[in-house]
Design a protein around this motif. Structure first.
Motif, PDB file in Angstrom:
ATOM      1  N   VAL A   1      61.791  45.182  41.385  1.00 48.69           N
ATOM      2  CA  VAL A   1      60.661  45.526  42.252  1.00 48.69           C
ATOM      3  C   VAL A   1      59.832  44.280  42.552  1.00 48.69           C
ATOM      4  N   ARG A   2      59.583  43.442  41.513  1.00 47.57           N
ATOM      5  CA  ARG A   2      58.804  42.218  41.713  1.00 47.57           C
ATOM      6  C   ARG A   2      59.541  41.266  42.652  1.00 47.57           C
ATOM      7  N   MET A   3      60.864  41.133  42.469  1.00 49.49           N
ATOM      8  CA  MET A   3      61.656  40.252  43.337  1.00 49.49           C
ATOM      9  C   MET A   3      61.575  40.713  44.786  1.00 49.49           C
ATOM     10  N   MET A   4      61.653  42.033  45.015  1.00 46.66           N
ATOM     11  CA  MET A   4      61.549  42.536  46.386  1.00 46.66           C
ATOM     12  C   MET A   4      60.206  42.164  46.989  1.00 46.66           C
ATOM     13  N   ARG A   5      59.132  42.354  46.235  1.00 54.08           N
ATOM     14  CA  ARG A   5      57.793  42.022  46.727  1.00 54.08           C
ATOM     15  C   ARG A   5      57.713  40.532  47.091  1.00 54.08           C
ATOM     16  N   ASP A   6      58.270  39.670  46.243  1.00 55.97           N
ATOM     17  CA  ASP A   6      58.226  38.225  46.508  1.00 55.97           C
ATOM     18  C   ASP A   6      59.011  37.867  47.758  1.00 55.97           C
ATOM     19  N   GLN A   7      60.184  38.481  47.936  1.00 56.85           N
ATOM     20  CA  GLN A   7      61.011  38.186  49.113  1.00 56.85           C
ATOM     21  C   GLN A   7      60.315  38.626  50.400  1.00 56.85           C
ATOM     22  N   LEU A   8      59.632  39.770  50.358  1.00 57.43           N
ATOM     23  CA  LEU A   8      58.931  40.253  51.550  1.00 57.43           C
ATOM     24  C   LEU A   8      57.746  39.365  51.894  1.00 57.43           C
ATOM     25  N   ARG A   9      57.053  38.884  50.890  1.00 61.26           N
ATOM     26  CA  ARG A   9      55.928  37.977  51.152  1.00 61.26           C
ATOM     27  C   ARG A   9      56.391  36.700  51.844  1.00 61.26           C
ATOM     28  N   LYS A  10      57.632  36.300  51.542  1.00 63.04           N
ATOM     29  CA  LYS A  10      58.179  35.084  52.164  1.00 63.04           C
ATOM     30  C   LYS A  10      58.808  35.389  53.525  1.00 63.04           C
ATOM     31  N   GLY A  11      58.836  36.680  53.893  1.00 60.90           N
ATOM     32  CA  GLY A  11      59.444  37.058  55.164  1.00 60.90           C
ATOM     33  C   GLY A  11      60.944  37.235  55.085  1.00 60.90           C
TER      34      GLY A  11
END
Length: 533
Positions: A322-332
């Protein structure tokens, strides 16, 4: 009340019809016939409540008429008129359940009194039938609930002291006293776009249909919804996964259920092992529930038997994912986020967790992460608890793992940069949304949910989609639409203030004033004065 007079003598017919004040005893319509044959035609059309009938007539006698008419109305009081009170006549009258007879020449007062007595009898009979009808209606209405309560007891506590005595009422609960029994559990899915959101409405419709279905009544099947909203069928008989053991009959049961539920309801069904006593029903129910849950991982919807279950293990939310998904979305990196969802689906399919609520919760956590990131990036409004509950409701209606994955991916699609083709399609969808808003914003009950249902998007996805394509929230767009219409109406001095409020969908004039001042910086009256200068 209607009276039919049958006599071959014209003088007698006219005397009875015209010289008795029928309205005083409750007769408001009088028909006459000259013989039994003509009387049958009239009676079939007018349905008399009382019949005065001569015994001796040409073409068809009173006895013959009464014998035939009794097939149509067995309760209508028939009063015979006769100058021949012989034994054979009396025997026929008794067999035909004649109310009484009057000897000729007739006495008008006697006829009136006898008819009045017949009317009282007819009214009592009608009242009794109406009471029986209401009792039957009440019984028929309560029958699905009674059967459902019995199903719930049998799958949870069949050794309750109340169960066995109640099952002796075979007419109510259908089941035989002894096994074998086979339990079927069905999960039902539908969209509120097609059927009422409240599951109780659809469940009651289905239970009533099963209760009145000849097929299930002949089978002696007992049906009810359990506390998890699964449809449970307790089937007398032994059924297995092979056609030699009765698989064909289970497929027929499934077909009947699909017909009853209708084309907008998706049904999955699992079959438990056959048991031979009431106390074993809970275990068969448990296995049938697991078999039903197993279908969440299959593309087809054929019945699954509990003996076909493979290995299965629980899935638990991986917070690192879940944390990895959030980080990837923040980076676009939307594609990377999609990859994470795809890998999670592959893992979930391998595990085949039969606790479907637990499985869905793992995807729900991904959704929360997506929405929170969308808010941080300015692509969506602040996520509220009500929106989270709405998202969970939508997830709960999804019938398969494949569709659950697609639902989550659709939110990621809303965050991706559209291609030229997608931009064109998006423009068409946006026009549809905007047209709906302009056509319905003034109506009572207009909500974002109504827009979402119309364009067949989830409410949360609609909000994110609209913000991405218009750079303003859908609520802001609706407010602008209402304000523009209000200003247009206020420019016409003949339109009253309350009419302006109603025409933009507000029933409270005070609230309209507050709404207008908050968005225009002045009250509606001040705006109207400026527009008039």
């Amino acid at each position: 009340m209607k009276l039919l007079i049958i006599d071959d003598e014209t003088r007698t017919r006219e005397l009875l019809k015209n010289y008795i004040p029928w309205d005083t005893v409750g007769i408001d319509e009088v028909e006459t016939a000259r013989n039994g044959l003509q009387a049958l035609e009239i009676a079939m059309e007018h349905k008399p409540d009382i019949i005065l009938c001569d015994i001796r007539m040409p073409k068809m006698s009173g006895i013959e008429f009464a014998s035939q008419y009794r097939e149509t109305d067995p309760d209508c009081p028939i009063i015979f008129l006769s100058g021949f009170s012989d034994k054979e006549y009396l025997k026929s009258a008794i067999q035909l359940k004649v109310f009484t007879y009057i000897e000729k020449p007739v006495n008008l007062n006697e006829v009136r009194d006898v008819v009045e007595s017949a009317i009282r009898l007819r009214k009592e009979e009608q009242k009794r039938k109406e009471e029986e009808r209401k009792l039957q209606e009440g019984y028929d209405h309560s029958l699905p609930y009674l059967r459902q309560e019995m199903v719930r007891r049998l799958v949870s506590n069949p050794e309750s002291p109340h169960v066995i005595p109640a099952l002796r009422s075979r007419e109510t609960f259908l089941l035989p006293a002894e096994g074998p029994f086979t339990i079927a559990v069905s999960s039902l899915y539908w969209s509120p776009f097609n059927l009422p959101e409240d599951p109780g409405v659809t469940q009651l419709r289905i239970l009533e249909a099963i209760s009145s279905c000849y097929y299930f009544n002949e089978m002696k099947a007992l049906a009810g919804f359990d506390s998890l909203n699964h449809l449970v069928l307790i089937l007398p008989g032994e059924y297995g996964s092979t056609y030699r053991k009765g698989r064909a009959e289970i497929e027929d049961v499934f077909s009947e259920l699909r017909v009853i539920a209708g084309p907008t309801v998706d049904i999955r069904i699992g079959i438990g092992q056959t048991v031979f006593s009431h106390k074993e029903i809970p275990e068969s129910y448990r296995m049938a529930s697991l078999a039903c849950a197993y279908q969440y991982y299959s593309s087809g919807s054929k019945p699954i038997f509990s003996d076909a279950l493979d290995s299965h293990a629980p899935v638990v939310t991986n917070w690192e994912e879940v944390r990895m998904m959030r980080d990837q979305l923040r980076k676009g990196h939307v594609d990377e986020a999609k990859r994470i969802v795809g890998e999670w689906t592959a893992y979930a399919r391998k595990q085949r967790d039969l606790d479907i609520l637990r499985l869905k919760d793992t995807y729900f956590q991904f959704l929360i992460a997506i929405m929170e990131t969308a808010v941080q990036l300015g692509l969506a409004e602040i996520s509220k608890d009500t929106e989270r509950r709405y998202m969970w409701k939508e997830i709960d209606r999804i019938p398969s793992l494949e569709e659950l994955e697609q639902y989550v991916l659709s939110f990621l699609d809303a965050m991706a940069e559209p291609s030229d083709d997608e931009a064109g399609a998006g423009s068409g969808k946006m026009r549809e949304i905007m047209r709906y808003i302009h056509a319905h914003f003034h109506e009572k009950g207009f909500t974002i949910r109504a827009i979402a249902d119309h364009v067949q998007l989830s409410e949360t996805y609609l909000c994110a989609y609209f913000k991405k394509h218009s750079r303003q929230t859908i609520k802001e767009y609706i407010t602008d639409t209402r304000m523009n219409k209000a200003k247009e109406l206020l420019s016409d001095q003949n339109v009253k203030m309350i009419e302006v409020a109603l025409l933009i969908g507000m029933t409270d004039a005070n609230y309209f004033t507050t709404f207008f001042k908050r968005n225009a910086g002045c009250t509606p009256s001040e705006f109207r004065e400026r527009a008039a200068r």
